[in-house]
Design a protein around this motif. Structure first.
Motif, PDB file in Angstrom:
ATOM      1  N   PHE A 172       6.151  11.904  -1.017  1.00  0.00           N
ATOM      2  CA  PHE A 172       4.996  12.658  -0.531  1.00  0.00           C
ATOM      3  C   PHE A 172       4.959  14.016  -1.207  1.00  0.00           C
ATOM      4  CE2 PHE A 172       6.405   9.962   2.975  1.00  0.00           C
ATOM      5  CZ  PHE A 172       5.237   9.309   3.311  1.00  0.00           C
ATOM      6  N   LYS A 173       3.776  14.621  -1.222  1.00  0.00           N
ATOM      7  CA  LYS A 173       3.661  16.024  -1.617  1.00  0.00           C
ATOM      8  C   LYS A 173       2.510  16.631  -0.845  1.00  0.00           C
ATOM      9  CE  LYS A 173       0.580  16.128  -5.599  1.00  0.00           C
ATOM     10  NZ  LYS A 173       0.402  16.487  -6.993  1.00  0.00           N
ATOM     11  N   ASN A 174       2.602  17.942  -0.646  1.00  0.00           N
ATOM     12  CA  ASN A 174       1.542  18.691   0.011  1.00  0.00           C
ATOM     13  C   ASN A 174       0.771  19.449  -1.045  1.00  0.00           C
ATOM     14  OD1 ASN A 174       1.897  18.175   2.840  1.00  0.00           O
ATOM     15  ND2 ASN A 174       3.840  19.260   2.655  1.00  0.00           N
ATOM     16  N   SER A 175      -0.540  19.356  -0.972  1.00  0.00           N
ATOM     17  CA  SER A 175      -1.390  20.058  -1.915  1.00  0.00           C
ATOM     18  C   SER A 175      -2.657  20.494  -1.190  1.00  0.00           C
ATOM     19  CB  SER A 175      -1.738  19.141  -3.085  1.00  0.00           C
ATOM     20  OG  SER A 175      -2.610  19.768  -3.975  1.00  0.00           O
ATOM     21  N   GLU A 176      -2.942  21.777  -1.206  1.00  0.00           N
ATOM     22  CA  GLU A 176      -4.133  22.317  -0.550  1.00  0.00           C
ATOM     23  C   GLU A 176      -4.241  21.860   0.903  1.00  0.00           C
ATOM     24  OE1 GLU A 176      -7.558  21.481  -2.990  1.00  0.00           O
ATOM     25  OE2 GLU A 176      -6.482  22.015  -4.808  1.00  0.00           O
ATOM     26  N   ASN A 177      -3.131  21.944   1.609  1.00  0.00           N
ATOM     27  CA  ASN A 177      -3.039  21.570   3.032  1.00  0.00           C
ATOM     28  C   ASN A 177      -3.334  20.095   3.291  1.00  0.00           C
ATOM     29  OD1 ASN A 177      -2.270  24.142   3.866  1.00  0.00           O
ATOM     30  ND2 ASN A 177      -4.410  24.809   4.011  1.00  0.00           N
ATOM     31  N   LYS A 178      -3.191  19.260   2.272  1.00  0.00           N
ATOM     32  CA  LYS A 178      -3.365  17.820   2.440  1.00  0.00           C
ATOM     33  C   LYS A 178      -2.104  17.122   1.942  1.00  0.00           C
ATOM     34  CE  LYS A 178      -8.336  17.879   2.120  1.00  0.00           C
ATOM     35  NZ  LYS A 178      -9.506  17.601   1.353  1.00  0.00           N
ATOM     36  N   VAL A 179      -1.749  16.046   2.611  1.00  0.00           N
ATOM     37  CA  VAL A 179      -0.572  15.273   2.224  1.00  0.00           C
ATOM     38  C   VAL A 179      -1.015  14.152   1.296  1.00  0.00           C
ATOM     39  CG1 VAL A 179       1.316  13.817   3.066  1.00  0.00           C
ATOM     40  CG2 VAL A 179       0.591  15.814   4.392  1.00  0.00           C
ATOM     41  N   ALA A 180      -0.239  13.955   0.240  1.00  0.00           N
ATOM     42  CA  ALA A 180      -0.505  12.868  -0.703  1.00  0.00           C
ATOM     43  C   ALA A 180       0.733  11.985  -0.784  1.00  0.00           C
ATOM     44  CB  ALA A 180      -0.851  13.426  -2.083  1.00  0.00           C
ATOM     45  N   ILE A 181       0.501  10.703  -1.067  1.00  0.00           N
ATOM     46  CA  ILE A 181       1.574   9.725  -1.197  1.00  0.00           C
ATOM     47  C   ILE A 181       1.538   9.181  -2.619  1.00  0.00           C
ATOM     48  CG2 ILE A 181       0.102   7.847  -0.313  1.00  0.00           C
ATOM     49  CD1 ILE A 181       2.644   6.711   1.079  1.00  0.00           C
ATOM     50  N   ASP A 200       1.568   6.547  -5.416  1.00  0.00           N
ATOM     51  CA  ASP A 200       1.227   5.141  -5.586  1.00  0.00           C
ATOM     52  C   ASP A 200       1.961   4.615  -6.826  1.00  0.00           C
ATOM     53  OD1 ASP A 200      -0.122   2.798  -6.652  1.00  0.00           O
ATOM     54  OD2 ASP A 200      -1.686   3.172  -5.192  1.00  0.00           O
ATOM     55  N   GLU A 201       2.863   3.665  -6.608  1.00  0.00           N
ATOM     56  CA  GLU A 201       3.671   3.090  -7.698  1.00  0.00           C
ATOM     57  C   GLU A 201       2.816   2.345  -8.718  1.00  0.00           C
ATOM     58  OE1 GLU A 201       7.038   3.261  -8.143  1.00  0.00           O
ATOM     59  OE2 GLU A 201       7.258   4.522  -6.384  1.00  0.00           O
ATOM     60  N   ILE A 202       1.682   1.820  -8.300  1.00  0.00           N
ATOM     61  CA  ILE A 202       0.828   1.047  -9.199  1.00  0.00           C
ATOM     62  C   ILE A 202      -0.052   1.980 -10.030  1.00  0.00           C
ATOM     63  CG2 ILE A 202      -0.946  -0.754  -9.352  1.00  0.00           C
ATOM     64  CD1 ILE A 202       1.878  -1.673  -8.273  1.00  0.00           C
ATOM     65  N   ARG A 203      -0.722   2.903  -9.369  1.00  0.00           N
ATOM     66  CA  ARG A 203      -1.613   3.826 -10.074  1.00  0.00           C
ATOM     67  C   ARG A 203      -0.862   4.971 -10.744  1.00  0.00           C
ATOM     68  NH1 ARG A 203      -6.009   4.406  -5.258  1.00  0.00           N
ATOM     69  NH2 ARG A 203      -4.174   3.945  -4.019  1.00  0.00           N
ATOM     70  N   LYS A 204       0.427   5.107 -10.417  1.00  0.00           N
ATOM     71  CA  LYS A 204       1.304   6.129 -11.005  1.00  0.00           C
ATOM     72  C   LYS A 204       0.778   7.550 -10.784  1.00  0.00           C
ATOM     73  CE  LYS A 204       4.182   3.485 -13.749  1.00  0.00           C
ATOM     74  NZ  LYS A 204       4.894   2.720 -12.776  1.00  0.00           N
ATOM     75  N   LYS A 205       0.296   7.795  -9.564  1.00  0.00           N
ATOM     76  CA  LYS A 205      -0.171   9.141  -9.228  1.00  0.00           C
ATOM     77  C   LYS A 205      -0.162   9.309  -7.712  1.00  0.00           C
ATOM     78  CE  LYS A 205      -5.106   8.008  -9.275  1.00  0.00           C
ATOM     79  NZ  LYS A 205      -6.413   8.336  -9.857  1.00  0.00           N
ATOM     80  N   PHE A 206      -0.255  10.570  -7.292  1.00  0.00           N
ATOM     81  CA  PHE A 206      -0.343  10.869  -5.870  1.00  0.00           C
ATOM     82  C   PHE A 206      -1.775  10.670  -5.397  1.00  0.00           C
ATOM     83  CE2 PHE A 206       3.662  12.916  -6.755  1.00  0.00           C
ATOM     84  CZ  PHE A 206       4.394  12.675  -5.596  1.00  0.00           C
ATOM     85  N   ILE A 207      -1.914  10.035  -4.232  1.00  0.00           N
ATOM     86  CA  ILE A 207      -3.200   9.712  -3.628  1.00  0.00           C
ATOM     87  C   ILE A 207      -3.234  10.371  -2.252  1.00  0.00           C
ATOM     88  CG2 ILE A 207      -4.692   7.814  -2.833  1.00  0.00           C
ATOM     89  CD1 ILE A 207      -4.117   7.709  -5.852  1.00  0.00           C
ATOM     90  N   GLN A 208      -4.382  10.930  -1.875  1.00  0.00           N
ATOM     91  CA  GLN A 208      -4.486  11.539  -0.545  1.00  0.00           C
ATOM     92  C   GLN A 208      -4.120  10.517   0.522  1.00  0.00           C
ATOM     93  OE1 GLN A 208      -8.116  13.666   0.343  1.00  0.00           O
ATOM     94  NE2 GLN A 208      -7.659  13.677   2.523  1.00  0.00           N
TER      95      GLN A 208
END
Length: 150
Positions: A13-22, A24-32
């Motif tokens: 997980f990561k926090n960005s602009e007061n939103k949590v993102a997870i 995604d192993e498939i898309r290879k990026k953090f998704i809200q």
């Protein structure tokens, strides 16, 4: 996030602009992280870790045309020949699985022609095998493992 009816998985997980993102192993990026995304990420882990589906055959959130309208499927698993083996529809845990949900995935499947379908809200999971000759789906207790495909 709510505990779902899946094995326990570890997520990044990561926090960005007061939103949590997870991540995604498939898309290879953090998704809200939304309730539906929470379910989708559990499904991806189920496919990878429990069912041993190769990552390169899994596709997440792509656009398709259904009756001239642009729609997005949640996830698919391809066969090595490029046909779609499994079509997956994810709903948030607060969304009950209804006939409308099955109608939605059936409309998508008229386009993608998957061999199997999965519908889940993270709490309840439904698995079907398509019988195209009889024009119906057969409910199954679980998804087949990848290695059992022909």
């Amino acid at each position: 996030m709510q505990k779902l009816n899946f094995p326990d998985y570890t997520f990044r997980f990561k926090n960005s602009e007061n939103k949590v993102a997870i991540f995604d192993e498939i898309r290879k990026k953090f998704i809200q992280l939304t309730p539906e995304e929470w379910v989708r990420q559990h499904v991806v882990r189920l496919l990878l870790e429990e069912k041993q589906y190769p990552k390169l055959y899994i596709n997440v959130e792509k656009t398709i045309k259904v009756n001239g309208l642009t729609k997005r499927y949640d996830a698919v698993v391809f066969q090595p020949n490029g046909d779609i083996f499994l079509l997956i529809e994810c709903k948030a845990p607060s969304v009950p699985i209804s006939q409308d949900t099955f109608d939605q995935i059936a409309r998508y499947n008229m386009v993608v022609k998957a061999q199997y379908m999965m519908v889940t809200n993270g709490l309840n999971h439904y698995f079907c095998q398509m019988d195209y000759e009889q024009e119906k789906y057969i409910f199954l207790p679980d998804l087949p493992d990848f290695k059992k495909q022909e």
